[in-house]
Write an enzyme that holds these catalytic residues in place. Structure first.
Site, mmCIF file in Angstrom:
data_model
loop_
_atom_site.group_PDB
_atom_site.id
_atom_site.type_symbol
_atom_site.label_atom_id
_atom_site.label_comp_id
_atom_site.label_asym_id
_atom_site.label_seq_id
_atom_site.Cartn_x
_atom_site.Cartn_y
_atom_site.Cartn_z
ATOM 1 N N ALA A 1 0.855 -1.188 0.000
ATOM 2 C CA ALA A 1 0.000 0.000 0.000
ATOM 3 C C ALA A 1 0.892 1.240 0.000
ATOM 4 C CB ALA A 1 -0.920 0.001 1.216
ATOM 5 N N SER A 2 2.181 1.037 -0.262
ATOM 6 C CA SER A 2 3.171 2.113 -0.200
ATOM 7 C C SER A 2 3.062 2.802 1.155
ATOM 8 C CB SER A 2 3.002 3.069 -1.373
ATOM 9 O OG SER A 2 3.247 2.385 -2.578
ATOM 10 N N HIS A 3 2.739 4.083 1.166
ATOM 11 C CA HIS A 3 2.677 4.814 2.427
ATOM 12 C C HIS A 3 1.243 4.989 2.907
ATOM 13 C CE1 HIS A 3 6.910 5.548 2.008
ATOM 14 N NE2 HIS A 3 6.701 5.950 0.775
#
Length: 154
Positions: free
Chosen positions: A76-78
């Site tokens: 979800a990356s960040h």
């Protein structure tokens, strides 16, 4: 599972045995998504190498330098875990991006099948336990090479 099957149908071209690599971040939802992807990929006859938790650049590097196979990263990356998604990489380690088009169609425009292959065609899955160490060694070699080429001060 359908995402793995659809991607697997796009990744499989030719009669040889096809392989794909999967990495993920440390979010708990990644384990569930990984299981579904593995089920989908193996159902369409792909062998799967599971690298476990790694940073996204590690999956890109491993697809390019170790496997020369397509790969995917569950992350979800960040963002929050609810936003977990899948990034697909080509054998060259570059992200593949499909803009537009119908998500339930294969690359040649035919409607994607949802059934699994015959028993002899089902792929296998294998967990690669030393993938983190391989990426660390790659990162160290790369940083030394960059430093040497720029004449970094010691």
């Amino acid at each position: 599972m359908k995402a793995g099957m659809a991607a697997g149908r796009i990744f499989t071209r030719g009669e040889h045995r096809h392989r794909v690599v999967i990495g993920k971040d440390t979010r708990l939802s990644g384990y569930m998504i990984e299981s579904a992807l593995v089920s989908g990929f193996t159902a369409v006859g792909m062998d799967v190498f599971q690298f476990g938790p790694l940073p996204t650049p590690a999956v890109a590097m491993l697809t390019r330098f170790l496997a020369r196979r397509p790969g995917c990263m569950i992350t979800a990356s960040h963002n929050l875990f609810e936003d977990n998604g899948i990034k697909f990489f080509g054998p060259d380690g570059q992200r593949t991006v499909r803009r537009g088009g119908n998500r339930d169609r294969s690359a040649d425009g035919r409607r994607a099948r949802t059934g699994a292959g015959a028993v002899a065609q089902i792929g296998r899955a294998k967990r690669i336990d030393d993938s983190q160490a391989r990426y660390i060694e790659f990162a160290k070699r790369t940083s030394r090479a960059i430093c040497a080429s720029k004449a970094c001060a010691s």
